[in-house]
Write a protein that holds these residues in place. Structure first.
Motif, PDB file in Angstrom:
ATOM      1  N   ALA A   1       0.915  -1.194  -0.024  1.00 35.65           N
ATOM      2  CA  ALA A   1      -0.110   0.172   0.066  1.00 35.65           C
ATOM      3  C   ALA A   1       0.755   1.102   0.103  1.00 35.65           C
ATOM      4  CB  ALA A   1      -0.778   0.106   1.239  1.00 35.65           C
ATOM      5  N   THR A   2       2.090   1.354   0.828  1.00 41.53           N
ATOM      6  CA  THR A   2       3.017   2.192   0.700  1.00 41.53           C
ATOM      7  C   THR A   2       3.179   2.724  -0.769  1.00 41.53           C
ATOM      8  OG1 THR A   2       3.468   1.669   2.918  1.00 41.53           O
ATOM      9  CG2 THR A   2       5.282   3.119   1.703  1.00 41.53           C
ATOM     10  N   LEU A   3       3.933   1.544  -1.541  1.00 41.35           N
ATOM     11  CA  LEU A   3       4.027   1.985  -2.926  1.00 41.35           C
ATOM     12  C   LEU A   3       3.172   2.553  -3.525  1.00 41.35           C
ATOM     13  CD1 LEU A   3       6.861  -0.486  -4.442  1.00 41.35           C
ATOM     14  CD2 LEU A   3       7.294   1.940  -3.413  1.00 41.35           C
ATOM     15  N   ALA A   4       2.022   1.877  -3.413  1.00 40.63           N
ATOM     16  CA  ALA A   4       0.691   2.541  -4.203  1.00 40.63           C
ATOM     17  C   ALA A   4       0.359   3.938  -3.770  1.00 40.63           C
ATOM     18  CB  ALA A   4      -0.554   1.711  -3.739  1.00 40.63           C
ATOM     19  N   MET A   5       0.872   4.444  -2.708  1.00 44.94           N
ATOM     20  CA  MET A   5       0.559   5.649  -2.337  1.00 44.94           C
ATOM     21  C   MET A   5       1.694   6.599  -2.872  1.00 44.94           C
ATOM     22  SD  MET A   5      -1.282   7.960  -0.860  1.00 44.94           S
ATOM     23  CE  MET A   5      -2.559   7.065  -0.087  1.00 44.94           C
ATOM     24  N   VAL A   6       2.955   6.069  -3.097  1.00 43.90           N
ATOM     25  CA  VAL A   6       4.064   6.929  -3.846  1.00 43.90           C
ATOM     26  C   VAL A   6       3.388   7.052  -5.307  1.00 43.90           C
ATOM     27  CG1 VAL A   6       6.141   6.518  -4.722  1.00 43.90           C
ATOM     28  CG2 VAL A   6       5.865   5.696  -2.271  1.00 43.90           C
ATOM     29  N   ASP A   7       2.901   6.078  -5.839  1.00 44.86           N
ATOM     30  CA  ASP A   7       2.340   6.311  -7.100  1.00 44.86           C
ATOM     31  C   ASP A   7       1.386   7.244  -7.346  1.00 44.86           C
ATOM     32  OD1 ASP A   7       2.224   5.247 -10.021  1.00 44.86           O
ATOM     33  OD2 ASP A   7       0.097   4.915  -9.274  1.00 44.86           O
ATOM     34  N   ALA A   8       0.403   7.016  -6.185  1.00 44.00           N
ATOM     35  CA  ALA A   8      -0.804   8.169  -6.296  1.00 44.00           C
ATOM     36  C   ALA A   8      -0.281   9.590  -6.012  1.00 44.00           C
ATOM     37  CB  ALA A   8      -1.701   7.778  -5.214  1.00 44.00           C
ATOM     38  N   THR A   9       0.862   9.566  -5.190  1.00 48.69           N
ATOM     39  CA  THR A   9       1.448  10.927  -4.979  1.00 48.69           C
ATOM     40  C   THR A   9       1.963  11.702  -6.292  1.00 48.69           C
ATOM     41  OG1 THR A   9       2.020  10.318  -2.822  1.00 48.69           O
ATOM     42  CG2 THR A   9       3.070  12.387  -3.541  1.00 48.69           C
ATOM     43  N   GLY A  10       2.598  10.638  -7.171  1.00 53.57           N
ATOM     44  CA  GLY A  10       3.029  11.059  -8.373  1.00 53.57           C
ATOM     45  C   GLY A  10       1.794  11.682  -9.442  1.00 53.57           C
ATOM     46  N   ALA A  11       0.565  10.759  -9.277  1.00 55.28           N
ATOM     47  CA  ALA A  11      -0.605  10.898 -10.160  1.00 55.28           C
ATOM     48  C   ALA A  11      -0.933  12.357  -9.961  1.00 55.28           C
ATOM     49  CB  ALA A  11      -1.677  10.116  -9.930  1.00 55.28           C
ATOM     50  N   ALA A  12      -1.166  12.755  -8.467  1.00 53.56           N
ATOM     51  CA  ALA A  12      -1.660  13.862  -7.906  1.00 53.56           C
ATOM     52  C   ALA A  12      -0.504  15.170  -8.384  1.00 53.56           C
ATOM     53  CB  ALA A  12      -1.551  14.034  -6.278  1.00 53.56           C
ATOM     54  N   GLY A  13       0.591  14.669  -8.512  1.00 55.34           N
ATOM     55  CA  GLY A  13       1.815  15.781  -8.731  1.00 55.34           C
ATOM     56  C   GLY A  13       1.508  16.260 -10.410  1.00 55.34           C
ATOM     57  N   LEU A  14       1.098  15.252 -11.114  1.00 57.62           N
ATOM     58  CA  LEU A  14       0.806  15.568 -12.585  1.00 57.62           C
ATOM     59  C   LEU A  14      -0.432  16.716 -12.609  1.00 57.62           C
ATOM     60  CD1 LEU A  14       1.210  15.075 -15.534  1.00 57.62           C
ATOM     61  CD2 LEU A  14      -0.327  13.228 -15.362  1.00 57.62           C
ATOM     62  N   THR A  15      -1.433  16.440 -11.680  1.00 57.36           N
ATOM     63  CA  THR A  15      -2.566  17.395 -11.642  1.00 57.36           C
ATOM     64  C   THR A  15      -1.889  18.711 -11.141  1.00 57.36           C
ATOM     65  OG1 THR A  15      -4.010  15.462 -11.295  1.00 57.36           O
ATOM     66  CG2 THR A  15      -4.971  17.507 -11.215  1.00 57.36           C
ATOM     67  N   GLY A  16      -1.071  18.727 -10.179  1.00 59.57           N
ATOM     68  CA  GLY A  16      -0.721  19.837  -9.571  1.00 59.57           C
ATOM     69  C   GLY A  16       0.156  20.607 -10.476  1.00 59.57           C
ATOM     70  N   MET A  17       0.888  20.237 -11.296  1.00 55.43           N
ATOM     71  CA  MET A  17       1.710  20.604 -12.399  1.00 55.43           C
ATOM     72  C   MET A  17       0.766  21.281 -13.512  1.00 55.43           C
ATOM     73  SD  MET A  17       5.594  19.239 -12.562  1.00 55.43           S
ATOM     74  CE  MET A  17       5.113  17.526 -12.273  1.00 55.43           C
ATOM     75  N   THR A  18      -0.309  20.503 -13.672  1.00 58.09           N
ATOM     76  CA  THR A  18      -0.875  20.990 -14.837  1.00 58.09           C
ATOM     77  C   THR A  18      -1.883  22.292 -14.607  1.00 58.09           C
ATOM     78  OG1 THR A  18      -1.734  18.542 -15.234  1.00 58.09           O
ATOM     79  CG2 THR A  18      -3.247  20.231 -16.300  1.00 58.09           C
ATOM     80  N   ILE A  19      -2.365  22.176 -13.171  1.00 55.89           N
ATOM     81  CA  ILE A  19      -3.491  23.724 -12.747  1.00 55.89           C
ATOM     82  C   ILE A  19      -2.225  24.627 -12.487  1.00 55.89           C
ATOM     83  CG2 ILE A  19      -4.923  22.421 -11.736  1.00 55.89           C
ATOM     84  CD1 ILE A  19      -3.899  23.052  -8.899  1.00 55.89           C
ATOM     85  N   LEU A  20      -0.945  24.448 -12.346  1.00 56.16           N
ATOM     86  CA  LEU A  20      -0.032  25.537 -12.254  1.00 56.16           C
ATOM     87  C   LEU A  20       0.266  26.230 -13.541  1.00 56.16           C
ATOM     88  CD1 LEU A  20       1.853  27.461 -10.518  1.00 56.16           C
ATOM     89  CD2 LEU A  20       3.451  25.521 -10.448  1.00 56.16           C
ATOM     90  N   ASP A  21       0.553  25.183 -14.563  1.00 51.86           N
ATOM     91  CA  ASP A  21       0.600  25.736 -15.858  1.00 51.86           C
ATOM     92  C   ASP A  21      -0.673  26.375 -16.257  1.00 51.86           C
ATOM     93  OD1 ASP A  21       2.153  24.702 -18.563  1.00 51.86           O
ATOM     94  OD2 ASP A  21       0.056  24.734 -18.909  1.00 51.86           O
ATOM     95  N   ARG A  22      -1.653  25.822 -16.002  1.00 50.52           N
ATOM     96  CA  ARG A  22      -2.794  26.707 -16.374  1.00 50.52           C
ATOM     97  C   ARG A  22      -2.897  28.049 -15.899  1.00 50.52           C
ATOM     98  NH1 ARG A  22      -7.300  23.120 -15.026  1.00 50.52           N
ATOM     99  NH2 ARG A  22      -7.529  23.964 -13.304  1.00 50.52           N
ATOM    100  N   GLY A  23      -2.573  28.270 -14.809  1.00 44.60           N
ATOM    101  CA  GLY A  23      -2.564  29.403 -13.860  1.00 44.60           C
ATOM    102  C   GLY A  23      -1.578  30.286 -14.902  1.00 44.60           C
ATOM    103  N   HIS A  24      -0.276  29.981 -15.023  1.00 44.30           N
ATOM    104  CA  HIS A  24       0.825  30.715 -15.961  1.00 44.30           C
ATOM    105  C   HIS A  24       0.086  31.133 -17.052  1.00 44.30           C
ATOM    106  CE1 HIS A  24       3.999  28.907 -13.223  1.00 44.30           C
ATOM    107  NE2 HIS A  24       3.526  30.200 -12.445  1.00 44.30           N
ATOM    108  N   THR A  25      -0.205  30.151 -17.804  1.00 44.74           N
ATOM    109  CA  THR A  25      -0.650  30.447 -19.208  1.00 44.74           C
ATOM    110  C   THR A  25      -1.908  31.129 -19.377  1.00 44.74           C
ATOM    111  OG1 THR A  25      -1.348  28.106 -19.501  1.00 44.74           O
ATOM    112  CG2 THR A  25       0.616  28.874 -20.079  1.00 44.74           C
ATOM    113  N   THR A  26      -2.952  31.046 -18.496  1.00 43.87           N
ATOM    114  CA  THR A  26      -3.961  31.585 -18.438  1.00 43.87           C
ATOM    115  C   THR A  26      -3.789  33.207 -18.418  1.00 43.87           C
ATOM    116  OG1 THR A  26      -5.228  29.828 -17.887  1.00 43.87           O
ATOM    117  CG2 THR A  26      -6.555  31.835 -17.777  1.00 43.87           C
ATOM    118  N   LYS A  27      -3.131  33.390 -17.232  1.00 50.77           N
ATOM    119  CA  LYS A  27      -2.890  34.800 -16.791  1.00 50.77           C
ATOM    120  C   LYS A  27      -1.672  35.691 -17.861  1.00 50.77           C
ATOM    121  CE  LYS A  27      -4.290  36.088 -12.696  1.00 50.77           C
ATOM    122  NZ  LYS A  27      -4.068  36.414 -11.303  1.00 50.77           N
ATOM    123  N   PHE A  28      -0.595  34.880 -18.025  1.00 50.47           N
ATOM    124  CA  PHE A  28       0.201  35.304 -18.654  1.00 50.47           C
ATOM    125  C   PHE A  28       0.710  35.017 -20.050  1.00 50.47           C
ATOM    126  CE2 PHE A  28       1.015  35.462 -14.101  1.00 50.47           C
ATOM    127  CZ  PHE A  28       0.813  36.651 -13.968  1.00 50.47           C
ATOM    128  N   GLY A  29      -0.175  34.356 -20.614  1.00 48.47           N
ATOM    129  CA  GLY A  29       0.080  33.793 -21.857  1.00 48.47           C
ATOM    130  C   GLY A  29       0.925  32.569 -22.184  1.00 48.47           C
TER     131      GLY A  29
END
Ligand code: FSO
Ligand code: SF4
Length: 586
Positions: free
Chosen positions: A222-250
């Protein structure tokens, strides 16, 4: 104290007397207590969400901000940690009240027998009152922090399990950072919010003991599964940050950035925050002050909204964070530190450096402002007006520039050229060499790799690792209009690299592992941990990280990761051997 969360940790094993970063034992224990409190808040928020009870967004905002404050080189101010701890417990009470109001009488599980909670009640049951916390001295909180500390846990927990738990915790720190940066830009994602709570709750759950119970189950734990789930959330985290940057500043555009001085009054802005950069540019407009970027803010110059509107966004000064004590001392104006990485301010510039957001250093000025509020930078601006600024500049023809702005849109805009270059044999391999930078001499390995990349290869870079070679001339990619070296942006713009790699893989009818692409990543702190977990979640293989393996991974846990993803540690003494192996797809 004990801390081994970053690459520069003492002796490659752990900081035990004072952090290599300058963190004192007191601050370390306060961070330990804050993490314990975030675990408790995480348990309550995750439980409420499971019960279908609405969790106030403030809870998640605090989890992101407080978690970010524990990341390497962010906050060294003990008084601020007390504030985070107080707020954490106030919000825990709020979640408890919401559950009660919804008629839920059950409470989050507080399993007994988790060895790492033996000196304090389980985090979900650790409920100091607001009155107690308000009246508590820093010394008292430090003493409590010792009971919640990693220093204690490492004596009672199997090191492999502890290391994997800490990897999840450090992944959450990177994720919290990106979620917080995104929130500043007006973006949030409910799944990331919920995952922050779930991740902390997992570290308090019986499931997290799996490894200790069934060692042979490590590969499917379960610990390794959570390591993987953390990575999955990381992708969404970076996606919304990218959206924030590009929506506001192009979308970033290829842009030449001046790195030579220019006569005039000056402010230096460092860290990662484009919103702070924008607000500072607005507030300095027409005041005869030039704004210079530093470190991870160099890519700001590529954003159309910033570069087109603000001619006083003059250029970039200095290099990676670790040289700041010398560079800040020599800068002829005030400095604003928006995010990591801050080093102990020298006396010579103590009165002209300000922190903001979650950054803190005791005794230096702090500009207040929560995400969504426009901050008032007049203290910084007045200081700039008092100071001389740059008194000299080179002749026009001697002005030096570097290029930035090759984020996903810019690169995909010329994808046709890249594909043609591959088909015609002009492009044989793509390297991504970047990430964090740091003091260690071994990091010259990354320069040696970048400098050794053959002429028929592309060299993508990002993060402050680029400062080791960003002003080298790698020429153009034959048969194309592309420079061989492309700066994709900040460390979080690893997202851009992921998008580009996925699109290229699509064109060539393969997956990312089927591309002639090698990732050679320099890491320092926990943003790099979440980037790595994201790449592993995407099943990217053969990644190299360096200059050293994380101290928190034991040989046993590293072996599992190596086995699954063929993750490799850079051979810092033999960059040419690594280069040859990467060119062969290893
Ligand atoms: Fe550099 Fe520091 Fe971006 Fe890190 S500024 S080292 S990966 O924090 O954040 O690259
Ligand atoms: Fe040591 Fe890094 Fe922890 Fe600072 S953050 S105390 S340098 S391991």
């Amino acid at each position: 104290m004990f801390c081994y969360q970053c690459e520069q940790t003492a002796r490659g094993t752990g900081c035990t007397t004072v952090g290599v970063c300058g963190k004192t034992p007191e601050t370390t224990y306060l961070q330990d207590l804050l993490t314990y409190s975030c675990k408790g808040l995480g348990c309550w928020a995750h439980f409420a969400a499971q019960q279908g009870v609405e969790v106030p967004t403030q809870v998640y905002s605090l989890l992101h901000a407080a978690t970010f404050a524990t990341l390497t080189n962010v906050n060294f101010d003990d008084a601020r940690f007390k504030e985070y701890i107080v707020e954490c417990h106030a919000l825990r009470e709020k979640v408890e009240a919401a559950l009660k109001a919804a008629g839920v009488t059950a409470t989050p599980p507080t399993p007994a027998g988790l060895p790492w909670f033996d000196l304090l009640p389980h985090p979900a049951a650790f409920k100091p009152s607001q009155a107690h916390l308000h009246n508590a001295s820093i010394e008292h909180l430090v003493e409590t922090g010792k009971k919640a500390s990693l220093e204690h846990r490492r004596h009672v927990v199997d090191p492999t399990l502890l290391g994997l738990h800490e990897m999840i915790c450090y992944g959450l720190r990177g994720l919290g950072a990106y979620a917080h940066h995104a929130e500043v830009l007006g973006e949030r994602d409910a799944s990331v919010d919920r995952f922050m709570a779930e991740g902390y709750a997992f570290l308090c759950s019986e499931d997290s003991l799996d490894l200790g119970k069934a060692r042979q189950g490590l590969r499917s734990s379960a610990t390794l599964a959570m390591v993987d789930a953390t990575g999955a959330a990381g992708l969404t985290g970076m996606t919304i940050l990218d959206r924030g940057h590009t929506t506001k500043f192009g979308h970033p555009e290829p842009t030449a950035v001046r790195i030579s001085p220019k006569v005039g009054k000056a402010i230096l802005i460092s860290g990662h925050d484009l919103q702070d950069t924008y607000d500072l540019l607005v507030q300095t407009e027409g005041k005869g002050i030039n704004v210079w970027t530093h470190g991870e803010l160099l890519p700001a110059h590529g954003y159309p909204v910033l570069k087109k509107r603000f001619p006083h966004l003059a250029g970039n000064y200095g290099g990676a964070w670790y040289a700041q004590q010398k560079e800040f001392a020599e800068f002829p104006g005030p400095i604003l530190m928006t995010t990591n990485c801050i080093s102990e301010p020298k006396k010579s510039y103590h009165d002209r450096i300000w922190t903001t957001g979650e950054v803190g250093w005791p005794g230096v000025g702090h500009i207040e402002g929560k995400p969504g509020q426009t901050k008032d930078y007049s203290a910084v601006i007045n200081k700039a007006l008092e100071m001389p600024g740059f008194a000299w500049e080179p002749k026009e023809e001697e002005v030096k520039t570097v290029m930035t702005g090759f984020a996903r849109n810019a690169v995909l805009g010329v994808a046709g050229e890249v594909v043609k270059a591959v088909q015609e044999g002009h492009l044989k391999h793509i390297f991504l060499v970047g990430g964090c930078d740091g003091h260690e001499p071994d990091r010259k390995y990354f320069t040696q790799v970048a400098d050794g990349t053959p002429d028929d290869t592309l060299l993508l870079t990002l993060g402050c690792g680029k400062f080791r070679f960003y002003d080298h001339d790698y020429g153009m990619l034959p048969g194309t209009s592309l420079p061989r070296m492309l700066d994709m942006g900040q460390c979080n713009d690893a997202y851009s690299a992921i998008v580009v790699a996925s699109k290229l893989a699509e064109v060539f009818g393969t997956d990312v592992n089927g591309l002639p692409l090698s990732l050679d990543l320099s890491w320092l702190e926990q943003k790099a941990v979440i980037i790595l977990l994201t790449l592993l979640h995407l099943n990217v293989k053969n990644i190299r990280i360096g200059p050293k393996a994380p101290a928190f991974l034991t040989p046993e846990s590293l072996a599992v990761i190596v086995d699954k993803w063929n993750l490799q540690v850079t051979d810092v003494k033999h960059p040419e051997a690594d280069l040859a192996a990467m060119l062969q797809g290893h």
